[in-house]
Design an enzyme around this catalytic site. Structure first.
Site, short mmCIF file in Angstrom:
data_model
loop_
_atom_site.label_atom_id
_atom_site.label_comp_id
_atom_site.label_asym_id
_atom_site.label_seq_id
_atom_site.Cartn_x
_atom_site.Cartn_y
_atom_site.Cartn_z
CB SER A 159 8.94 0.50 -2.79
OG SER A 159 7.67 1.02 -3.08
N GLY A 170 3.94 5.58 -4.07
CA GLY A 170 4.92 6.66 -3.98
C GLY A 170 4.63 7.83 -4.89
CE1 TYR A 218 2.07 11.02 0.30
CE2 TYR A 218 4.31 11.29 -0.47
CZ TYR A 218 3.42 10.91 0.50
OH TYR A 218 3.88 10.39 1.68
CG ASP A 273 5.77 3.30 2.62
OD1 ASP A 273 5.66 4.16 3.51
OD2 ASP A 273 6.63 3.37 1.70
CD GLN A 310 -3.48 3.03 4.03
OE1 GLN A 310 -2.63 3.85 3.79
NE2 GLN A 310 -3.24 2.01 4.84
CB ILE A 370 -0.89 0.03 1.26
CG1 ILE A 370 -1.73 -1.25 1.38
CG2 ILE A 370 -1.78 1.26 1.25
CD1 ILE A 370 -2.42 -1.39 2.73
N GLY A 371 0.73 2.09 -1.00
CA GLY A 371 1.59 3.27 -1.12
C GLY A 371 2.66 3.03 -2.18
CG ASP A 379 7.35 5.59 7.26
OD1 ASP A 379 8.51 5.22 7.49
OD2 ASP A 379 6.95 5.89 6.13
CG HIS A 424 2.64 6.69 6.77
ND1 HIS A 424 2.91 5.35 6.76
CD2 HIS A 424 3.41 7.25 5.81
CE1 HIS A 424 3.80 5.09 5.83
NE2 HIS A 424 4.12 6.22 5.23
#
Ligand SMILES: C[S@@+](CC[C@H](N)C(=O)[O-])C[C@H]1O[C@@H](n2cnc3c(N)ncnc32)[C@H](O)[C@@H]1O
Length: 241
Positions: A79, A69, A71, A138, A115, A66-67, A167, A141
């Site tokens: 990743s 990168g 934005y 990720d 998410q 999840i994430g 994080d 958060h």
């Protein structure tokens, strides 16, 4: 071929070969350094990935992060490239609330999903065949989102699978709806609940003549191990689930 295109193609081929080789010998830190584009290196997470998920990296896993990168930009962070080469026989799925253009070969998939939505994540699980082996959170958060994702995805983890929360300091950070001390709505609060669930299997408790087995506190959780480090936690699902 234009010189720039030729250079990009050569770099991609070199990165791919080096990344695959480094992944195969369980060196995610060096593989990520070769690609760049992910803060997992500077946060010191990659030796921990090598420790916990390294032993299963050559299996045919379903790995979800999840994430993705960057934005709102459609360009993915680094990743997914790392996971593609670190898990060379696995399907790798990136999930992000923003649209991303992911062109990293047939094993790497992208899902635009929130998410914090159990419904969105159920769709992702279904599209991936219903069983996950590694989940990395990720994403936003934000504690409530991390809880929602955990509750949607942990039940879909295969026995012995790993769930990773990145994080963790954001649990204390108002920008991410955190606070000091971190309360039960945060990722740190989630870990507290998981530590408690892990004790369900303590044989001293289970075999005690007066206490006996007690139920899990979180729906669908069957937690074998909770490993907490500065910034990151690795949670393993019980092998018997
Ligand atoms: C820290 S970046 C991920 C970095 C990437 N994993 C890497 O190491 O290259 C966080 C990503 O989470 C995404 N995100 C934020 N809120 C989200 C949500 N509610 N659901 C899914 N993704 C979200 C953002 O769009 C952003 O791309």
């Amino acid at each position: 071929m234009q010189p720039t295109i030729r250079r990009l193609a050569r770099d991609a081929a070199r990165h791919r070969a080096v990344g695959l080789a480094l992944g195969a010998v369980n060196q995610p830190y060096w593989a990520a350094r070769c690609y760049g584009g992910t803060d997992k290196t500077s946060h010191g997470y990659l030796p921990l990935y090598a420790r916990y998920v390294g032993p299963i990296r050559m299996r045919r896993n379903v790995v979800v992060e999840i994430g993705v990168g960057n934005y709102e930009s459609p360009v993915p962070g680094g990743s997914l490239k790392l996971w593609r080469d670190y898990f060379p026989r696995s399907v790798v799925a990136g999930v992000d609330i923003s649209h991303k253009v992911v062109e990293l070969g047939p094993r790497v998939k992208f899902f635009q999903a929130d998410q914090s939505s159990g419904e969105d994540l159920a769709g992702v699980v279904e599209a991936l065949g219903g069983r996950l082996d590694v989940v990395v959170d990720d994403g936003s958060h934000v504690g409530e989102h991390q809880w929602a994702s955990f509750q949607a995805l942990f039940p879909a983890l295969a026995p012995g699978g790993w769930y990773v929360l990145e994080d963790l300091s954001t649990s204390y950070w108002p920008d991410f709806r955190g606070m000091i001390p971190a309360d039960s709505t945060t990722a740190v609060g989630l870990l507290g609940a998981l530590v408690s669930d892990c004790q369900v299997d303590d044989p001293i408790y289970v075999d005690h003549p007066d206490w006996g087995p007690r139920p899990h506190t979180l729906v669908g959780t069957d937690v074998a191990e909770v490993h907490v480090h500065p910034g990151i936690a690795f949670i393993r699902k019980a092998a018997r689930s």
